[in-house]
Design a protein around this motif. Structure first.
Motif, PDB file in Angstrom:
ATOM      1  N   TRP A 168      -3.815  -3.847  -8.881  1.00 15.04           N
ATOM      2  CA  TRP A 168      -5.349  -3.340  -8.690  1.00 15.04           C
ATOM      3  C   TRP A 168      -5.739  -3.756  -7.104  1.00 15.04           C
ATOM      4  O   TRP A 168      -6.272  -3.051  -6.582  1.00 15.04           O
ATOM      5  N   PHE A 169      -4.999  -4.925  -6.626  1.00 10.92           N
ATOM      6  CA  PHE A 169      -4.917  -5.041  -5.039  1.00 10.92           C
ATOM      7  C   PHE A 169      -4.741  -3.932  -4.257  1.00 10.92           C
ATOM      8  O   PHE A 169      -5.257  -3.774  -3.220  1.00 10.92           O
ATOM      9  N   ALA A 170      -3.422  -3.463  -4.601  1.00 10.87           N
ATOM     10  CA  ALA A 170      -2.730  -2.683  -3.771  1.00 10.87           C
ATOM     11  C   ALA A 170      -3.538  -1.225  -3.719  1.00 10.87           C
ATOM     12  O   ALA A 170      -3.955  -0.619  -2.839  1.00 10.87           O
ATOM     13  N   ALA A 171      -4.258  -1.045  -4.922  1.00 14.62           N
ATOM     14  CA  ALA A 171      -5.269   0.182  -5.143  1.00 14.62           C
ATOM     15  C   ALA A 171      -6.401   0.028  -4.205  1.00 14.62           C
ATOM     16  O   ALA A 171      -6.885   0.889  -3.392  1.00 14.62           O
ATOM     17  N   ARG A 172      -7.158  -1.164  -4.242  1.00 16.23           N
ATOM     18  CA  ARG A 172      -8.194  -1.401  -3.454  1.00 16.23           C
ATOM     19  C   ARG A 172      -7.741  -1.480  -1.921  1.00 16.23           C
ATOM     20  O   ARG A 172      -8.500  -0.889  -1.181  1.00 16.23           O
ATOM     21  N   GLU A 173      -6.681  -2.007  -1.666  1.00 17.71           N
ATOM     22  CA  GLU A 173      -6.453  -1.932  -0.124  1.00 17.71           C
ATOM     23  C   GLU A 173      -6.054  -0.526   0.460  1.00 17.71           C
ATOM     24  O   GLU A 173      -6.411  -0.237   1.325  1.00 17.71           O
ATOM     25  N   LEU A 174      -5.584   0.132  -0.240  1.00 18.74           N
ATOM     26  CA  LEU A 174      -5.022   1.692   0.075  1.00 18.74           C
ATOM     27  C   LEU A 174      -6.560   2.559   0.060  1.00 18.74           C
ATOM     28  O   LEU A 174      -6.645   3.137   1.032  1.00 18.74           O
ATOM     29  N   ALA A 175      -7.483   2.247  -0.875  1.00 23.13           N
ATOM     30  CA  ALA A 175      -8.668   2.744  -0.729  1.00 23.13           C
ATOM     31  C   ALA A 175      -9.461   2.621   0.578  1.00 23.13           C
ATOM     32  O   ALA A 175     -10.284   3.170   1.204  1.00 23.13           O
ATOM     33  N   GLU A 176      -9.659   1.094   0.934  1.00 21.63           N
ATOM     34  CA  GLU A 176     -10.171   0.878   1.964  1.00 21.63           C
ATOM     35  C   GLU A 176      -9.365   1.283   3.266  1.00 21.63           C
ATOM     36  O   GLU A 176     -10.094   1.758   4.352  1.00 21.63           O
ATOM     37  N   SER A 195       0.724  -1.247  -0.086  1.00 21.06           N
ATOM     38  CA  SER A 195      -0.172  -0.183   0.057  1.00 21.06           C
ATOM     39  C   SER A 195       0.821   1.224   0.056  1.00 21.06           C
ATOM     40  O   SER A 195       0.704   2.422  -0.456  1.00 21.06           O
ATOM     41  N   GLU A 196       1.963   1.241   0.720  1.00 17.80           N
ATOM     42  CA  GLU A 196       2.880   2.428   0.762  1.00 17.80           C
ATOM     43  C   GLU A 196       3.514   2.571  -0.543  1.00 17.80           C
ATOM     44  O   GLU A 196       3.843   3.708  -1.043  1.00 17.80           O
ATOM     45  N   ALA A 197       3.827   1.673  -1.518  1.00 18.83           N
ATOM     46  CA  ALA A 197       4.168   1.922  -2.973  1.00 18.83           C
ATOM     47  C   ALA A 197       3.144   2.205  -3.580  1.00 18.83           C
ATOM     48  O   ALA A 197       3.296   3.396  -4.595  1.00 18.83           O
ATOM     49  N   GLN A 198       1.948   1.787  -3.470  1.00 19.20           N
ATOM     50  CA  GLN A 198       0.759   2.272  -4.280  1.00 19.20           C
ATOM     51  C   GLN A 198       0.570   3.658  -4.051  1.00 19.20           C
ATOM     52  O   GLN A 198       0.091   4.600  -4.900  1.00 19.20           O
ATOM     53  N   LEU A 199       0.898   4.378  -2.702  1.00 19.41           N
ATOM     54  CA  LEU A 199       0.439   5.601  -2.112  1.00 19.41           C
ATOM     55  C   LEU A 199       1.758   6.382  -3.015  1.00 19.41           C
ATOM     56  O   LEU A 199       1.221   7.627  -3.485  1.00 19.41           O
ATOM     57  N   LEU A 200       2.724   5.997  -3.428  1.00 22.19           N
ATOM     58  CA  LEU A 200       3.741   6.750  -4.117  1.00 22.19           C
ATOM     59  C   LEU A 200       3.104   7.036  -5.563  1.00 22.19           C
ATOM     60  O   LEU A 200       3.471   8.116  -6.136  1.00 22.19           O
ATOM     61  N   VAL A 201       2.685   6.041  -6.131  1.00 22.18           N
ATOM     62  CA  VAL A 201       2.170   6.020  -7.467  1.00 22.18           C
ATOM     63  C   VAL A 201       1.059   6.969  -7.631  1.00 22.18           C
ATOM     64  O   VAL A 201       0.722   7.890  -8.498  1.00 22.18           O
TER      65      VAL A 201
END
Length: 671
Positions: free
Chosen positions: A571-579, A323-329
């Protein structure tokens, strides 16, 4: 005050001894000043060593990290610089003195022969003395790779061509620009070779690189890949496993800029690198990247901070994505580097769950069987084709958890109430906490003496599969013995997560068993960690066109299973970060945990001036008689929270409070 006798050795970065509160204590000399406004200054007692081991940029980084994690500068420096090894320092100083004498003799010879000792730069700027060229490291040692003629040739993109943004990333690194990327590696990817290519591009651009991996196996792979790409002697390895002498020698080599590249495990995140141009981390979701000593920094966050301070490139890679890497994106700090779906389909194995409706229609027992018929058939077909089979089991040992066979009550130690386990088929149950053997165990609920398995370990699984496939060699890889690789040919490999060996040519089948053990953990990162573990194992399978199959014993409707089926970690990281944004959990917010006795926790929080928007959660029980409080703030108030907690801890320290309190900013585990 610096005495005249110590003036020559007292340079920034050296270890010193000073009198503080009547005691002789260790310290660092950070800088020298001509004068001070302080009315009375004590004298520096002595310089421990004339070697300046603390680089200025590392000192600045340590201060930022200490502020980020509500810690002290001294604690961070303890992590940044390994303990001194006097014999190694003596050898290094002797070698440096010999090198200087040789260089001086060479200059005298050149002067006597009438050869010039300085060369004009190609652009007509002022001449540079030989041995003091651009890129000269500390103590006047020329940095390896500093001269353009000593740089490696521009690397070919190689496997980076499978990613549309890959070649552009390499071009930016070669040009000295600071690209920042989050890389989702393809199945079967030789990630070490890709990292070696990125490092070579950085070195070709005249800058250094730092790469951090999770464990010794990954370090060995990266070491071999860099040696093949850059040649021997172009990088140094830093790891606590090297031992005090070898580690300190490698650290001094990095500090003296004797190689442009440093690689290592978590201990290398603070390593000095000359003209840092790239920081990279592989598999940033591995918990080994989290430092267990105060102030508990994470290697990913330290490296990203270094990239920001040094205006360097950053590369965060893995088969899965945190999730931390997805936040960077999503914030635009980094760009994602992913392959096209056509390339992914050609490289990925065939992945199938056992809990979807079609499979249950064919095999009604698949929902409860530990090895459903689909997994059995996949293993049998791979073995018939003379291909190895990997079986991932989340628990090591034989039967790490047992229960009463009559009433299903978990078996507990009569002395300490710890869980009982069976070490082997004929062994007596023993406590996993205190080690006592409970040979005469009787269930306290029903009096039954028969035990059944609650959780099956890797060794029991190997025993069962060995009977199921007679004549097939069975290997285990886990805590007791971790295999790096296995030869080609039919065979069964039973491995715990993170210990999967690489098979020559890839596995014909990968079976992911007991998935509930990872999915049902009481942890915020349970789904993320499960997908990371599964992806690491599935990535070792052959492509589907070559017969590679992955069977995950889980319901196909679960989000982590869906991400594995489609091989879509983004896709999973974006879903996890949104939750987590919706629920107010890291990394969408910043959290700090305060752990200690109830009185100590209450005392520290009473001393803390919490920033606006702070929210207290808890208390909840921790280990023993301690409790934990969580403090949650928006990300914009993270620095204010860390400063407030640090000041409150300082007040308790000045008062010599008896009960300690553990402060952690953004801990991996919240519960």
């Amino acid at each position: 005050m610096v005495p005249q006798a110590l003036a020559a050795d007292a340079v920034p970065g050296v270890r010193v001894k000073v009198r503080f509160a009547g005691q002789l204590v260790d310290g660092w000399l950070l800088e020298r000043a001509e004068r001070s406004d302080h009315p009375r200054l004590a004298y520096l007692d002595r310089v421990v060593s004339p070697v300046p081991v603390l680089a200025p940029e590392v000192a600045r980084l340590a201060r930022v990290v200490a502020d980020r994690y509500a810690g002290s500068l001294a604690d961070v420096l303890r992590l940044a610089v390994p303990p001194r090894h006097a014999r190694v320092e003596k050898d290094v100083l002797a070698h440096a003195a010999a090198s200087e004498e040789t260089a001086a003799a060479s200059e005298e010879t050149s002067a006597a022969s009438g050869e010039p000792t300085a060369l004009a730069e190609p652009d007509g700027t002022a001449p540079t003395a030989i041995g003091k060229a651009a890129g000269t490291g500390p103590d006047g040692n020329a940095a390896a790779g500093a001269e353009s003629g000593d740089r490696p040739a521009l690397p070919e993109p190689g496997g980076w061509r499978d990613y549309p943004a890959g070649p552009a990333l390499l071009r930016a690194l070669t040009a000295g620009r600071p690209p920042r990327a989050v890389w989702s590696a393809l199945p079967g990817e030789d990630w070490a070779a890709r990292y070696a290519t990125a490092v070579a591009a950085t070195v070709a651009g005249g800058r250094g690189a730092l790469v951090v991996v999770a464990d010794g196996r990954d370090l060995d792979r990266l070491d071999a890949a860099l040696t093949a790409t850059l040649g021997p002697g172009r990088h140094v390895c830093l790891s606590a496993a090297l031992g005090p002498a070898r580690r300190y020698r490698a650290f001094l080599a990095a500090r003296r800029a004797e190689a442009p590249v440093v690689i290592g495990t978590r201990a290398a995140m603070f390593a000095p690198v000359d003209r840092l141009g790239l920081v990279a981390i592989w598999d940033d979701g591995d918990d080994l990247h989290a430092e267990p000593r105060a102030p508990y920094p994470h290697a990913r966050e330290v490296l990203l901070t270094r990239a920001q301070l040094a205006d360097a490139a950053a590369l965060v890679g893995g088969y899965a994505r945190t999730s931390e890497a997805q936040l960077l994106v999503e914030t635009g700090w980094a760009r994602e580097v992913v392959a096209d779906r056509a390339v992914l389909r050609a490289r990925a194995p065939a992945v199938a769950p056992t809990g979807d409706d079609p499979q249950l229609a064919r095999d009604p027992g698949a929902a409860t069987a530990r090895l459903p018929s689909l997994a059995w058939a996949a293993a049998r077909e791979a073995l018939r084709a003379e291909l190895p089979v990997l079986v991932q089991v989340p628990r090591r040992g034989y039967l790490p958890s047992v229960a009463c066979a009559d009433c299903r009550t978990p078996a507990r130690c009569p002395h300490c109430a710890g869980p009982l386990a069976l070490p082997s088929a004929g062994g007596a149950p023993a406590c996993r906490w205190c080690g006592r053997v409970a040979a005469a165990y009787a269930c306290p609920e029903c009096g039954g003496r028969r035990l059944r398995a609650s959780v099956t370990g890797a060794r029991r699984t190997a025993e069962e599969l060995g009977r199921a496939f007679p004549g097939v060699p069975v290997r285990t890889s886990g805590r007791e013995e971790v295999l790096a690789d296995i030869p080609a040919g039919a065979g069964l490999v039973i491995s715990t997560p993170g210990a999967e060996p690489v098979a020559a040519g890839g596995y014909g089948a990968v079976l992911l068993l007991d998935t509930w053990a990872m999915l049902t953990r009481a942890d915020l990162r349970a789904g993320e960690e499960a997908l990371r573990r599964w992806s690491a194992a599935a990535a070792l399978a052959r492509p589907a066109a070559a017969g590679g199959r992955v069977v995950v014993v889980a319901d196909g409707a679960l989000a982590p299973v869906q991400a594995l089926l489609r091989w879509d970690p983004g896709w999973f990281a974006a879903r996890e970060l949104a939750e987590r944004r919706e629920l107010g959990f890291p990394p969408a917010v910043r959290m700090a945990s305060v752990t200690g006795s109830p009185a100590a926790v209450a005392d520290l929080l009473a001393q803390t001036r919490l920033p606006d928007g702070a929210e207290l959660l808890g208390p909840v029980p921790a280990d023993g008689e301690r409790e934990r409080m969580l403090v949650r703030v928006p990300r914009a108030r993270a620095a204010a929270l860390a400063e407030a907690l640090h000041m409150a801890a300082g007040v308790r320290s000045a008062r010599k409070a008896a009960d300690p309190v553990r402060l952690q900013v953004d801990p991996l585990a919240l519960f």
